[in-house]
Design an enzyme around this catalytic site. Structure first.
Site, mmCIF file in Angstrom:
data_model
loop_
_atom_site.group_PDB
_atom_site.id
_atom_site.type_symbol
_atom_site.label_atom_id
_atom_site.label_comp_id
_atom_site.label_asym_id
_atom_site.label_seq_id
_atom_site.Cartn_x
_atom_site.Cartn_y
_atom_site.Cartn_z
ATOM 1 N N HIS B 236 0.864 -1.181 0.000
ATOM 2 C CA HIS B 236 0.000 0.000 0.000
ATOM 3 C C HIS B 236 0.900 1.230 0.000
ATOM 4 O O HIS B 236 1.844 1.300 0.784
ATOM 5 C CB HIS B 236 -0.888 -0.035 1.246
ATOM 6 C CG HIS B 236 -2.002 0.961 1.229
ATOM 7 N ND1 HIS B 236 -1.794 2.315 1.300
ATOM 8 C CD2 HIS B 236 -3.347 0.796 1.142
ATOM 9 C CE1 HIS B 236 -2.962 2.935 1.264
ATOM 10 N NE2 HIS B 236 -3.923 2.041 1.165
ATOM 11 N N ARG B 256 -6.543 10.573 -0.226
ATOM 12 C CA ARG B 256 -6.350 11.035 -1.599
ATOM 13 C C ARG B 256 -7.679 11.189 -2.327
ATOM 14 O O ARG B 256 -7.862 12.092 -3.129
ATOM 15 C CB ARG B 256 -5.412 10.083 -2.343
ATOM 16 C CG ARG B 256 -3.953 10.233 -1.914
ATOM 17 C CD ARG B 256 -3.068 9.117 -2.441
ATOM 18 N NE ARG B 256 -3.189 7.904 -1.645
ATOM 19 C CZ ARG B 256 -3.124 6.670 -2.118
ATOM 20 N NH1 ARG B 256 -2.938 6.476 -3.407
ATOM 21 N NH2 ARG B 256 -3.233 5.644 -1.317
#
Lengths: 253, 603
Positions: B236, B256
């Protein structure tokens, strides 16, 4: 590098005592890091529960310097290092080994609470409509990570050991989340008063103080539930109104 | 043979995260008796850590979404080595599985018109993730748990399975121990569902807890099932890097999705520097457009921070390697910048990302509404796992099913964020359904007493040894090697020697000595987990060596490009008759025309 001394309780149901361990402390370290480090290097068989290490699973509950805490969210920098740090198991539950307690009572209590029962769907596709402002409160309660620190600190359970008569703050919040769920149609007020012992809570708010999720357990959950109990059982006009309504609802069907 | 306590159930589910719980619920609803075994307490499995959301084409936020777009996004993200049938079933069934959670009491965030709200996420064309702030996994596991406990499922908490028991080819039971007293238990069952999650503890920097030692992968492999796609380990892109004690802890992609940007020490948004050709058409080419996308402008394309995880991780590694990283060896992830755009940005961030706010405030003294976070890649998920039939989730061993992270196929070479929670629900349900069906059609088998005896003897050997190897040290050293040599950037020269080193590690694991007694002894548990960690480490290294190309999560320095021929095969790992690990390549079944057309329409 700085060092810290820990007094960690070791033992089982028959008894135990504090053992001293010394370990180095690095920047940003939390109590769980220290306990895990001691476990890996000095005491492989030191029993403690942990999982996520980020305050999300509620496994590593213990009492640090006498305060109920998640070990993973207790920074070493918050603690005075000039004297030993004590770490011991929760007091409201029977000790199994070292920092591990038997919390199975909590799982049994939950099973007895009536499950969620939604109203029929609002839309033909089987879905419901709810407004965000109507679920904010329920979402607050559903943040609970079941660390059971609130149960641990509650004097009804901790000091008076009334586990058979009182379900404790965790499950009062669970009932509150169900009762205030906009879709739920079940009624849990009768049990709250009779078998779940909401009356034993005298709102000292200790549970709210230790909640790592900052849930306003007492003000937002328990007090409104107490009010519902009062409305249901001690308000004669309300009682007559509801009885008539129930009868007329039945008549309509 | 000692008289071990024996339980008999129609279906035994091993693992109580999202997939295990969903399987248990389904099997139980089908009218069979169900046992559910988990290593920790109920409700603590890693599903609880999932933050961003559940991917499902509900089309509540963007009416253009449907299963075809979700299917195409999943295949593109997986670089087309996914099992297309699983990807299809997943995309078609995820919406129903999400709606079902609502019927069981889940309280998702809402749209203005009162429906389930959906958020943007990497690799998903439209806002698709049903969520509850950034604690969706907790909502999901609690909903399943609270629904499941009223179904009469028998839960065996803090139990660990050490081996599967077979009657001929068929899997008919499992042998393990409970942690509290360290006593062995036999579970006889007509069907078994593995739902044990991942392998993250094979790596040093990981978002996974102590539980994720590849148990299901290893149990299935030892029993004779096949593992596929083991080279594809997802790193990740955004784990915490500072302070050291929290390194690896996950920072949700939701940061994000809600407007967070990645920058290097020069302040440059480096994600604009390298946008893969397959994503050019759907990625914003300027910062303004990216922000408009995050604010729900349907004419805008998504910012490059929302490219797939494999790509974002590699870009971050590049920035760090080339000396443009942050002070503590990561890059910056900044959501505070949106104060230039929104008057009430601090409130917005706290509402959208409450647990991230809390996590950084409490663990790193960072106020994310005011300051940038430092982040870097962390081992998060394995796309590879037990090879199963896409419809029934049964492995090649009759009676052995697998679902969730420990099964494989749906994700191909890279998993899209949000597709895990939906995978758990869709294939957890299917595994439960078909395991119950299998149980109804079969009776209990005979358990293999020799296997039980051998397993018990091996498990206890560590108490009697004279050696002085510390189990925690062996695990730590293994994690170092895997992180260094079979990590994000790989090459043959680094990986080949790992296979030899793993042999040494086996010897060390066999020389581990455990102190104390059998009662809740974590040193013993760690020693027992080593075997599984070594099996999955070897499988990852073997598969990674075999795939001589770079694709999705596998990046080979020595083969930096994609190889078209290898895009048509999966790696298969299995145990040979002599006990050695075999790896081979096998062609992927040709996709039917209707699905090819769906992909063509969504290019």
């Amino acid at each position: 590098m700085k060092t810290a001394t820990f007094k960690i309780w070791r033992g089982d149901a028959k008894g135990g005592e504090f053992h001293d361990y010394t370990t180095e402390i690095s920047e940003g370290m939390v109590v769980l890091d220290a306990v895990n480090h001691i476990q890996a290097t000095q005491a492989n068989d030191l029993a403690c529960r942990w999982n996520c290490k980020a305050g999300k699973c509620g496994s590593c509950s213990a009492e640090v310097n006498g305060m109920p805490k998640l070990m993973c969210m207790t920074r070493m920098s918050e603690l005075p290092l000039d004297r030993p740090i004590t770490v011991e198991p929760m007091k409201a539950f029977p000790v199994l080994r070292d920092l591990i307690t038997d919390v199975s009572w909590n799982f049994r209590v939950k099973k007895k609470i009536k499950k969620f029962k939604p109203r029929p769907p609002d839309a033909p596709d089987g879905t419901w409509r709810m407004q965000q402002e109507d679920i904010d409160r329920v979402q607050e309660f559903r943040k609970c990570i079941e660390c059971f620190l609130c149960q641990d600190v509650c004097h009804v359970l901790r000091d008076h050991q009334m586990h058979e008569q009182f379900i404790g703050p965790r499950f009062l919040i669970h009932v509150a989340a169900l009762e205030m769920h906009p879709l739920d149609t079940e009624n849990r007020i009768d049990e709250l008063r009779n078998t779940q012992g909401i009356g034993y809570c005298n709102i000292t708010k200790c549970c709210t103080k230790v909640c790592p999720e900052s849930i306003e357990i007492t003000d937002n959950g328990i007090i409104p539930l107490k009010e519902r109990v009062v409305d249901e059982f001690y308000d004669p006009f309300g009682w007559i109104w509801r009885t008539l309504k129930r009868l007329s609802d039945k008549g309509l069907k | 043979m000692p008289d071990y306590e024996t339980f008999e159930r129609d279906v035994l589910v091993i693992g109580a995260g999202g997939a295990g719980l969903r399987a248990a619920i389904e099997a139980s609803a089908a009218g069979v008796s169900v046992g559910l075994v988990c290593k920790s307490l109920l409700g603590k499995a890693h599903t609880v850590m999932a933050e961003g959301g559940i991917a499902a084409a509900l089309a509540n936020v963007d009416e253009r979404d449907n299963w075809k777009v979700h299917f195409s996004d999943t295949m593109r993200g997986g670089q087309y080595v996914n099992n297309w049938r699983m990807a299809e079933l997943h995309a078609r069934e995820a919406p129903d599985r999400v709606r079902e959670l609502e019927a069981w009491g889940a309280v998702f965030d809402r749209t203005k018109d009162g429906r389930i709200l959906q958020r943007n996420f990497g690799g998903h064309k439209y806002a698709r993730l049903a969520h509850v702030g950034d604690r969706t996994g907790l909502e999901m596991i609690r909903t399943l748990q609270d629904h499941g406990i009223h179904q009469g499922i028998d839960v065996y908490m803090e139990h660990t399975i050490l081996s599967l028991l077979k009657d001929g080819d068929r899997v008919v039971g499992a042998f393990g121990y409970e942690r509290e007293r360290g006593r062995f238990k036999i579970f006889r069952a007509k069907a078994i569902v593995l739902a044990t999650g991942g392998i993250g503890r094979a790596y040093k920097i990981t978002s996974n807890s102590w539980e994720y030692t590849g148990d299901g992968h290893s149990l299935a492999y030892d029993a004779g099932a096949e593992l596929i796609d083991m080279e594809f380990v997802q790193f990740h892109p955004t784990g915490m890097v500072w302070p050291p004690s929290v390194s690896g802890i996950l920072v949700t992609e939701g940061v994000r999705g809600d407007g967070g940007i990645l920058t290097n020490k020069e302040g440059r948004r480096f994600m604009f520097d390298d946008i893969p050709a397959s994503y050019k058409a759907q990625t914003a080419d300027n910062e303004e457009e990216g922000w408009r996308y995050c604010q729900g402008d349907k004419n805008a394309r998504r910012p490059p921070e929302l490219l797939t995880r494999d790509h974002v991780s590699r870009c971050i590694v590049r920035e760090i390697k080339e000396g443009r990283g942050s002070p503590h060896g990561g890059v910056f992830l900044d959501i505070s910048w949106i104060k230039q755009k929104l008057p009430n940005s601090a409130e917005y961030i706290k509402r959208k990302l409450p647990s991230m706010y809390h996590q950084f405030k409490q663990l790193a003294d960072i106020d994310i509404t005011e300051q940038a976070m430092e982040v870097g890649p962390t081992t998060h998920y394995i796309m590879g796992g037990v090879r199963v039939d896409p419809d029934t989730q049964m492995s090649r061993l009759p009676g052995l099913f697998a679902a969730g992270e420990c099964a494989a196929g749906i994700n191909g070479a890279n998993r899209l964020g949000g597709n895990s929670l939906s995978d758990l629900l869709v294939f957890g349900k299917r595994a439960g359904e078909f395991a119950a069906k299998f149980a109804k059609e079969n009776s209990l088998g005979e358990v293999d007493n020799d296997k039980i005896e051998t397993t018990a003897r091996e498990a206890l050997a560590a108490f009697e040894r004279a050696g002085n190897e510390n189990p925690y040290q062996v695990q730590h050293d293994l994690q170092e090697i895997m992180q260094h040599s079979v990590g994000i950037v790989r090459n043959e020269n680094e990986m080949k020697p790992v296979l030899d080193r793993l042999k040494e590690f086996r010897d060390r694991a066999n020389g581990v000595r455990v102190i104390g007694n059998r009662e809740f002894n974590p040193g013993w548990h760690t020693a027992l987990d080593l075997k599984n960690l070594l099996t999955v480490s070897e499988a990852i290294a073997c598969a990674a060596l075999e795939r001589k190309e770079s694709r999705g999560a596998q990046f080979r320095e020595d083969y930096p490009n994609k190889d078209e021929a290898l895009g048509k095969v999966n790696t298969i790992v299995s145990k040979a008759a002599d006990g050695s690990m075999q790896v081979r390549l096998e062609p992927i079944q040709e996709m039917p025309d209707n699905l090819k057309q769906v992909i063509e329409e969504n290019r």
